[in-house]
Write a protein that holds these residues in place. Structure first.
Motif, mmCIF file in Angstrom:
data_model
loop_
_atom_site.group_PDB
_atom_site.id
_atom_site.type_symbol
_atom_site.label_atom_id
_atom_site.label_comp_id
_atom_site.label_asym_id
_atom_site.label_seq_id
_atom_site.Cartn_x
_atom_site.Cartn_y
_atom_site.Cartn_z
ATOM 1 N N THR A 17 0.816 -1.222 0.000
ATOM 2 C CA THR A 17 0.000 0.000 0.000
ATOM 3 C C THR A 17 0.848 1.272 0.000
ATOM 4 O OG1 THR A 17 -0.094 -0.191 2.414
ATOM 5 C CG2 THR A 17 -1.958 -1.088 1.167
ATOM 6 N N ALA A 18 2.161 1.129 -0.212
ATOM 7 C CA ALA A 18 3.051 2.299 -0.127
ATOM 8 C C ALA A 18 3.263 2.928 -1.503
ATOM 9 C CB ALA A 18 4.396 1.879 0.453
ATOM 10 N N ARG A 19 3.574 4.219 -1.485
ATOM 11 C CA ARG A 19 4.061 4.944 -2.662
ATOM 12 C C ARG A 19 3.062 5.141 -3.798
ATOM 13 N NH1 ARG A 19 9.690 5.541 -2.906
ATOM 14 N NH2 ARG A 19 10.812 4.457 -1.261
ATOM 15 N N SER A 33 -7.298 -5.040 -8.635
ATOM 16 C CA SER A 33 -6.424 -6.212 -8.445
ATOM 17 C C SER A 33 -7.214 -7.416 -7.932
ATOM 18 C CB SER A 33 -5.326 -5.896 -7.431
ATOM 19 O OG SER A 33 -5.880 -5.826 -6.117
ATOM 20 N N LYS A 34 -8.372 -7.149 -7.359
ATOM 21 C CA LYS A 34 -9.212 -8.171 -6.708
ATOM 22 C C LYS A 34 -8.491 -8.834 -5.537
ATOM 23 C CE LYS A 34 -12.431 -9.420 -10.363
ATOM 24 N NZ LYS A 34 -12.061 -8.543 -11.466
ATOM 25 N N THR A 35 -7.468 -8.157 -5.024
ATOM 26 C CA THR A 35 -6.760 -8.731 -3.881
ATOM 27 C C THR A 35 -7.682 -8.797 -2.665
ATOM 28 O OG1 THR A 35 -4.773 -8.607 -2.511
ATOM 29 C CG2 THR A 35 -5.841 -6.523 -3.001
ATOM 30 N N GLU A 36 -7.390 -9.765 -1.808
ATOM 31 C CA GLU A 36 -8.137 -9.868 -0.549
ATOM 32 C C GLU A 36 -7.239 -9.533 0.637
ATOM 33 O OE1 GLU A 36 -10.402 -13.758 -0.670
ATOM 34 O OE2 GLU A 36 -9.852 -13.525 -2.776
ATOM 35 N N ILE A 37 -5.947 -9.297 0.343
ATOM 36 C CA ILE A 37 -4.987 -9.030 1.430
ATOM 37 C C ILE A 37 -4.073 -7.875 1.009
ATOM 38 C CG2 ILE A 37 -3.107 -9.974 2.823
ATOM 39 C CD1 ILE A 37 -4.229 -12.781 2.231
ATOM 40 N N VAL A 38 -3.984 -6.858 1.857
ATOM 41 C CA VAL A 38 -2.985 -5.807 1.606
ATOM 42 C C VAL A 38 -2.010 -5.781 2.774
ATOM 43 C CG1 VAL A 38 -4.484 -4.353 0.186
ATOM 44 C CG2 VAL A 38 -4.379 -3.955 2.665
ATOM 45 N N THR A 39 -0.781 -5.404 2.459
ATOM 46 C CA THR A 39 0.200 -5.267 3.528
ATOM 47 C C THR A 39 0.436 -3.781 3.799
ATOM 48 O OG1 THR A 39 2.381 -5.917 4.345
ATOM 49 C CG2 THR A 39 2.217 -5.488 1.989
ATOM 50 N N GLU A 45 3.806 4.492 8.222
ATOM 51 C CA GLU A 45 2.581 5.282 8.302
ATOM 52 C C GLU A 45 2.443 5.961 9.663
ATOM 53 O OE1 GLU A 45 1.209 5.919 5.676
ATOM 54 O OE2 GLU A 45 2.032 4.324 4.437
ATOM 55 N N ALA A 46 2.849 5.264 10.727
ATOM 56 C CA ALA A 46 2.723 5.856 12.059
ATOM 57 C C ALA A 46 3.636 7.074 12.171
ATOM 58 C CB ALA A 46 3.052 4.841 13.133
ATOM 59 N N ALA A 47 4.745 7.055 11.427
ATOM 60 C CA ALA A 47 5.670 8.179 11.460
ATOM 61 C C ALA A 47 4.987 9.450 10.958
ATOM 62 C CB ALA A 47 6.901 7.877 10.608
ATOM 63 N N GLY A 48 3.898 9.274 10.201
ATOM 64 C CA GLY A 48 3.171 10.431 9.671
ATOM 65 C C GLY A 48 2.224 11.051 10.690
ATOM 66 N N THR A 207 5.911 -2.105 -5.458
ATOM 67 C CA THR A 207 6.488 -1.072 -6.315
ATOM 68 C C THR A 207 6.004 -1.169 -7.762
ATOM 69 O OG1 THR A 207 8.434 -1.223 -4.899
ATOM 70 C CG2 THR A 207 8.688 0.011 -6.942
ATOM 71 N N ALA A 208 5.887 -2.380 -8.271
ATOM 72 C CA ALA A 208 5.536 -2.550 -9.687
ATOM 73 C C ALA A 208 4.167 -1.978 -10.001
ATOM 74 C CB ALA A 208 5.584 -4.034 -10.063
ATOM 75 N N VAL A 209 3.272 -1.976 -9.016
ATOM 76 C CA VAL A 209 1.943 -1.408 -9.228
ATOM 77 C C VAL A 209 1.959 0.082 -8.864
ATOM 78 C CG1 VAL A 209 -0.427 -1.409 -8.356
ATOM 79 C CG2 VAL A 209 0.654 -3.552 -9.033
ATOM 80 N N ALA A 210 2.440 0.390 -7.663
ATOM 81 C CA ALA A 210 2.396 1.791 -7.193
ATOM 82 C C ALA A 210 3.189 2.716 -8.107
ATOM 83 C CB ALA A 210 2.928 1.874 -5.767
ATOM 84 N N GLY A 211 4.276 2.210 -8.692
ATOM 85 C CA GLY A 211 5.150 3.046 -9.511
ATOM 86 C C GLY A 211 4.818 3.009 -10.993
#
Ligand SMILES: CC(=O)[C@@H](O)[C@H](O)COP(=O)(O)O
Length: 257
Positions: A17-19, A33-39, A45-48, A207-211
């Motif tokens: 879920t980054a970037r 993506s039809k994903t059922e699991i995200v990391t 994120e907490a640093a934000g 990265t391959a998706v987010a970027g």
């Protein structure tokens, strides 16, 4: 169906879920993506601060299962503490365990990884360890109580695809009954299809998706490729040969005569 710590899922794509360029693009990528699991990286994120809270809310609204991760942790202590915080925030015993050992390659510190895995499984966590393709380390992770393994195929964010296909195939062959998820280094849908053809159970990528130029379209392309690779594995692909073999063996005969 893929069974991960007694949870059954249909999709064999786990998405980071980054970037992403925006929360809306992330949400659309997850949907297509039809994903059922995200990391989710708790540390990043907490640093934000406040922004972290809003991000976690967005993730909850996606309606998918969360696999928190310990990305950015460089020691056993940091990883264990982050896992415990993640359990409180996301109310799950699942943890994608990363203990980074090298600044350039982001290669896992496999010694720290095994130690952290042992501590966390002892405290009731269900650990998804991000590891190398080393068989000995993998055996130790299983001994430590892990019931899923996540070997890399190339360094995180490198988009190289499988740099050592032989090792990945050996890894699969060595652990026929353990759910295996290739994590990190996938750059293109064809890379994901290839590891699924080796018989891997799923792929985790970010990265391959987010970027990508169009993250949502790329997420959908990965979903198709992963399904295709899985189907091809079940259909038992041919092994490559050194020599030509005529695909039309009998010359001069009518078809089916
Ligand atoms: C998001 C996450 O967990 C990454 O650390 C993961 O390993 C994915 O790697 P790529 O970004 O190379 O797909």
């Amino acid at each position: 169906m893929l069974n991960l710590y007694d949870v059954e899922v249909h999709s064999r794509l786990l998405l980071g879920t980054a970037r992403y360029p925006s929360p809306a693009v992330l949400a659309e990528a997850v949907r297509r993506s039809k994903t059922e699991i995200v990391t989710v990286s708790l540390r990043r994120e907490a640093a934000g601060g406040k922004a972290g809270g809003a991000f976690f809310e967005l993730i909850r609204e996606l309606g998918v299962r969360v696999l928190p991760n310990t990305a950015g942790c460089h020691s056993v202590q940091e990883a264990v503490l982050t896992a415990k915080m993640a359990r409180d925030v996301f109310r799950t015993d699942w943890i994608k365990l990363e203990v980074i050992g090298h600044h350039d390659t982001l290669q896992p510190d496999v010694f720290g990884l095994v130690e952290a895995a042992r501590i966390l499984t002892g405290e009731g966590f269900q650990v998804f360890p991000y590891t190398t393709d080393d068989l000995v380390v993998a055996e130790k992770l299983l001994e430590a109580g892990c019931r899923v393994l996540m070997p890399w195929c190339a360094p995180i964010g490198s988009a190289m695809g499988s740099v050592n296909p032989m090792a990945l195939r050996a890894f699969r062959a060595h652990f026929p009954d353990v759910p295996l998820i290739v994590d990190a280094g996938i750059g293109r849908p064809s890379h994901a299809a290839a590891v699924m053809e080796y018989g891997y159970d799923a792929v985790l990528l970010n990265t391959a998706v987010a970027g990508a130029g169009d993250p949502a379209a790329m997420a959908e392309a990965f979903a198709f490729a992963i399904d295709a690779g899985r189907l091809a594995h079940g259909a038992v692909p041919l092994e490559p040969r050194d020599m030509a073999v005529p695909s039309t063996p009998v010359i001069g005969k009518a078809v089916f005569s």
